[in-house]
Design an enzyme around this catalytic site. Structure first.
Site: not given
Length: 482
Positions: A13, A16, A90, A213, A232, A237
């Site tokens: 990645g 990214g 890939d 957030e 998420d 976390h």
């Protein structure tokens, strides 16, 4: 035993957003400070068809954008870019992995892999690494979340990784564990005699953990619609923070001791009841004086995905019996904040009551972001002759970590985590049994949402979530630390 020497770092990645914003700037900072061995090569791979030079130019542009001005050093930048090379791949097909192995060359000196891919690519990527001889005993692998979206998919990914890598060569990343303030939780608890005797149900009334957030989807539509706030933020976390706050004292500051205590704590979490949870979704409102649309507007289609979760958790052991842990996270809230609040109990007898003195229980606030501080609220007497009564007032004892360590180099989480991956230090990474204990607790909540038809409550952007989240604490006679 891991061979701690590493001759190459392989970044999946590599083109990214995470690589541009965090990984490349972190690696440059380590290079600039002389913390990477001179011979360490950094090989990037992704689907994009780039040459070595094109990848270096992409890295140069990313560093120009995301490095602070005082860290930009053209001479050291040139040396860092010389470490970089690139191989298109890939990852869903094994055919390209031999060329990747050829690009890496001899890896007998050790190889560290940072794998940041979509969950569906984990299994074919591991198979490709095995087929190309890139999973031998000298290779360790760092896995960026999400590692599945429930216990079953997480187990499939972990089984695939375990088929090629032993547990002592697997580094599951939760970037919160790399934050200085999070690590200070351990120092605060176990390096200060004043706290540990009170760090239990005798001394503590309740604990709050908030990660709020102000942003909305921010380009993560597909991911967030499939994931939601619970998976998420809470699954990783917040549960890691909870484990560090509440775990028993480890025997030593090492990977095995700390992770053993964390997993015991996670397994002691009582299943959450329907009355102990709130799920919400933001609607239109105003954040920082700017009008914003609702989640459905941002997504562009109807959705029942939660953008806010509040939970009341309980830990079924002697230390924490009867102490609620209130967890809260959400998007489009009033401010960006990550903090832990330890609310102590009141003193058993107020000797100042007949003189008019009112007491407030002590409160310890550990702020992780945007500021970093530890603040203890204590009672003090206001100056005066006290002829009309004693006036007591809360005053803060502040430790600003930013100011106290102003001369120390402040590092972002990925600097520490990448260096630990390169050197083979596992203390700040998550073990498989931890991940699975977290998913069991989260899956039970999601099942209850379906079984009990737990309502998705709307809240206006710019506030602190649904009113039901306020009621979650208020009906216990407590309040969020807003």
């Amino acid at each position: 035993m891991i061979n701690r020497a590493t001759s190459a770092l392989l970044l999946f990645g590599a083109t990214g957003d995470l690589a541009k914003r965090m990984l490349l700037p972190s690696l440059f900072a380590l290079h600039e400070d002389g913390l990477l061995s001179p011979g360490l090569r950094i090989v990037g791979t992704a689907r994009s068809e780039l040459s070595d030079e094109a990848f270096r130019e992409m890295a140069r542009e990313a560093l120009a954008e995301f490095l602070p001005d005082d860290r930009k050093d053209d001479a050291k930048l040139a040396g860092f870019l010389d470490r970089l090379s690139y191989q298109p791949l890939d990852a869903s097909k094994t055919e390209g992995f031999p060329a990747l192995a050829q690009k890496l060359g001899d890896t007998s000196g050790g190889l560290a892999i940072f794998l940041s891919t979509a969950p569906f690519l984990f299994e074919p990527t591991i198979a490709g690494l095995k087929s190309a001889g890139l999973a031998h005993e000298g290779v360790r692998i760092g896995l960026e979340k999400p590692l599945g979206n429930d216990l079953a998919s997480s187990c499939r990914i972990n089984d695939a990784v375990a088929s090629a890598f032993s547990e002592d060569r697997i580094f599951r990343i939760d970037h919160y564990l790399g934050k200085e303030t999070v690590q200070n939780l351990i120092a605060l608890r176990f390096g200060n005699m004043m706290f540990e005797p009170l760090w239990n149900a005798v001394g503590i009334d309740h604990v709050q953990i908030t990660i709020s957030e102000t942003v909305g989807l921010e380009g993560r539509k597909g991911f967030y619609e499939d994931t939601g706030a619970l998976r998420d933020m809470v699954q990783n976390h917040m549960l890691q923070l909870l484990a560090l706050i509440a775990m028993e004292p480890p025997a030593d500051y090492d990977a095995a001791s700390i992770r053993d205590e964390k997993v015991k704590l996670l397994r002691a979490l009582r299943p959450v009841r329907a009355a102990e949870m709130v799920r919400g979704q933001y609607g239109a409102g105003a954040v920082e004086a700017a009008a914003v649309g609702g989640f459905v507007d941002d997504l562009g289609e109807p959705s029942d995905t939660e953008t806010f979760v509040a939970l009341k958790a309980h830990i079924e052991n002697w230390r924490w019996q009867g102490v609620p842990f209130y967890l809260r996270t959400g998007k489009r809230l009033a401010e960006r904040r990550s903090e832990i609040v330890i609310q102590f109990k009141c003193v058993p007898h107020n000797i100042f009551a007949e003189r008019g003195g009112k007491l407030v229980a002590n409160r310890l606030v550990i702020r992780l972001q945007p500021e970093e501080y530890v603040r203890l609220q204590v009672m003090a007497k206001e100056p005066g002759l006290d002829r009309s009564g004693i006036v007591l007032r809360e005053v803060p004892l502040d430790l600003s970590l930013t100011e106290a360590f102003a001369k120390a180099r402040r590092r972002i989480a990925y600097e520490r985590l990448l260096l630990d991956l390169i050197e083979g230090e596992q203390t700040l990474f998550v073990r498989r049994d931890e991940v699975e204990a977290q998913w069991r607790w989260i899956d039970a909540i999601r099942k209850l949402w379906v079984d009990e038809n737990v309502e998705l409550k709307r809240y206006p952007a710019g506030g602190w979530g649904p009113n039901a989240a306020i009621a979650l604490t208020e009906r216990d006679g407590r309040s969020w630390n807003d």
